[in-house]
Scaffold this motif. Structure first.
Motif, PDB file in Angstrom:
ATOM      1  N   GLU A  21     -24.991  -1.786 -15.050  1.00  0.00           N
ATOM      2  CA  GLU A  21     -25.396  -1.856 -16.458  1.00  0.00           C
ATOM      3  C   GLU A  21     -24.171  -2.030 -17.351  1.00  0.00           C
ATOM      4  O   GLU A  21     -24.190  -2.797 -18.315  1.00  0.00           O
ATOM      5  CB  GLU A  21     -26.175  -0.588 -16.835  1.00  0.00           C
ATOM      6  N   ALA A  22     -23.085  -1.337 -17.025  1.00  0.00           N
ATOM      7  CA  ALA A  22     -21.839  -1.462 -17.797  1.00  0.00           C
ATOM      8  C   ALA A  22     -21.272  -2.873 -17.665  1.00  0.00           C
ATOM      9  O   ALA A  22     -20.808  -3.469 -18.644  1.00  0.00           O
ATOM     10  CB  ALA A  22     -20.821  -0.421 -17.334  1.00  0.00           C
ATOM     11  N   ILE A  23     -21.322  -3.428 -16.447  1.00  0.00           N
ATOM     12  CA  ILE A  23     -20.825  -4.789 -16.226  1.00  0.00           C
ATOM     13  C   ILE A  23     -21.686  -5.791 -16.991  1.00  0.00           C
ATOM     14  O   ILE A  23     -21.162  -6.700 -17.647  1.00  0.00           O
ATOM     15  CB  ILE A  23     -20.775  -5.115 -14.718  1.00  0.00           C
ATOM     16  N   ARG A  24     -23.013  -5.625 -16.927  1.00  0.00           N
ATOM     17  CA  ARG A  24     -23.909  -6.516 -17.684  1.00  0.00           C
ATOM     18  C   ARG A  24     -23.618  -6.441 -19.184  1.00  0.00           C
ATOM     19  O   ARG A  24     -23.598  -7.465 -19.878  1.00  0.00           O
ATOM     20  CB  ARG A  24     -25.373  -6.156 -17.432  1.00  0.00           C
ATOM     21  N   ALA A  25     -23.405  -5.235 -19.693  1.00  0.00           N
ATOM     22  CA  ALA A  25     -23.127  -5.056 -21.125  1.00  0.00           C
ATOM     23  C   ALA A  25     -21.811  -5.730 -21.511  1.00  0.00           C
ATOM     24  O   ALA A  25     -21.724  -6.394 -22.552  1.00  0.00           O
ATOM     25  CB  ALA A  25     -23.104  -3.572 -21.471  1.00  0.00           C
ATOM     26  N   ALA A  26     -20.786  -5.591 -20.660  1.00  0.00           N
ATOM     27  CA  ALA A  26     -19.502  -6.248 -20.933  1.00  0.00           C
ATOM     28  C   ALA A  26     -19.673  -7.761 -20.918  1.00  0.00           C
ATOM     29  O   ALA A  26     -19.122  -8.466 -21.771  1.00  0.00           O
ATOM     30  CB  ALA A  26     -18.458  -5.812 -19.907  1.00  0.00           C
ATOM     31  N   GLY A  27     -20.463  -8.258 -19.974  1.00  0.00           N
ATOM     32  CA  GLY A  27     -20.733  -9.688 -19.894  1.00  0.00           C
ATOM     33  C   GLY A  27     -21.511 -10.195 -21.092  1.00  0.00           C
ATOM     34  O   GLY A  27     -21.219 -11.274 -21.626  1.00  0.00           O
ATOM     35  N   LYS A  28     -22.487  -9.424 -21.527  1.00  0.00           N
ATOM     36  CA  LYS A  28     -23.303  -9.823 -22.690  1.00  0.00           C
ATOM     37  C   LYS A  28     -22.438  -9.928 -23.946  1.00  0.00           C
ATOM     38  O   LYS A  28     -22.624 -10.838 -24.762  1.00  0.00           O
ATOM     39  CB  LYS A  28     -24.448  -8.829 -22.891  1.00  0.00           C
ATOM     40  N   GLY A  33     -19.928 -13.343 -27.894  1.00  0.00           N
ATOM     41  CA  GLY A  33     -18.700 -13.746 -28.565  1.00  0.00           C
ATOM     42  C   GLY A  33     -18.373 -15.225 -28.398  1.00  0.00           C
ATOM     43  O   GLY A  33     -17.402 -15.723 -28.971  1.00  0.00           O
ATOM     44  N   GLY A  34     -19.176 -15.933 -27.600  1.00  0.00           N
ATOM     45  CA  GLY A  34     -18.945 -17.355 -27.382  1.00  0.00           C
ATOM     46  C   GLY A  34     -17.861 -17.644 -26.359  1.00  0.00           C
ATOM     47  O   GLY A  34     -17.356 -18.767 -26.284  1.00  0.00           O
TER      48      GLY A  34
END
Length: 144
Positions: A21-28, A33-34
Motif C-alpha cells: 500500500e505504501a509503494i502504491r501510494a508513492a507511485g500514485k 506529479g506527471g
C-alpha cells in the motif's frame, strides 16, 4: 528543468500500515506529479518482489524494475512520512518511503543523493517528525 519534488508529491503523517500500500501510494504521487505513467506503479511492486527496497536507517526507496524506463516521463521523487512505520520485511520498519523515477539513467544519482542525505539516523528521524513538507525537502536537499 522540471522540479524533481513538489509539495504535492509529499504526504505527511500517513497512516498506511502495509508495504505494498505504501509503494502504491508513492507511485500514485509520482503519477499525479506527471513523472511516470500509471503502469510504473506495477513495475515498482514487481521490483519489490525481486528484492526489498528497504535501505536501512528506517528508509525505503521503491522504484521500478530495469525495464521501467519507458514508463518514466521525467525524473521525480515522492515522499511519504510514516511516523508509525511500515514493515518492509523481517521487522524492518520504514518511517520514510521515497519513491523515485529517474529518466535517462539519473536514478543512480537520485539514489545516491537520498542515501547520502539519509546516512545519518538523525536525518531520517528529523524527517519522521517533520511537521512541514519544506523541512523534508530541506533535509533531503532536493530541488523543489
Amino acid at each position: 528543468m522540471k522540479e524533481i519534488c513538489s509539495a504535492a508529491s509529499i504526504v505527511l503523517n500517513s497512516k498506511i500500515s502495509e508495504r505494498d500500500e505504501a509503494i502504491r501510494a508513492a507511485g500514485k504521487l509520482l503519477v499525479n506529479g506527471g513523472y511516470v505513467s500509471e503502469k510504473y506503479i506495477d513495475l515498482m511492486l514487481a521490483r519489490e518482489r525481486i528484492a526489498s527496497t528497504y535501505m536501512g536507517n528506517h528508509l525505503a526507496i521503491p522504484h521500478g524494475t530495469d525495464g521501467a524506463q519507458s514508463e518514466i516521463i521525467t525524473s521525480g521523487i515522492s515522499i511519504i512520512q510514516l511516523p508509525d512505520g511500515v514493515d518492509f520485511g523481517g521487522g524492518e520498519l520504514a518511517y520514510m518511503v521515497i519513491g523515485i523515477a529517474g529518466k535517462d539513467g539519473t536514478h543512480l544519482d537520485m539514489l545516491g543523493q537520498i542515501a547520502v542525505a539519509c546516512m545519518e539516523p538523525d536525518t531520517v528521524e528529523l524527517m519522521r517528525r517533520a511537521t512541514s513538507k519544506q523541512s523534508i525537502i530541506d533535509a533531503l536537499g532536493v530541488a523543489a
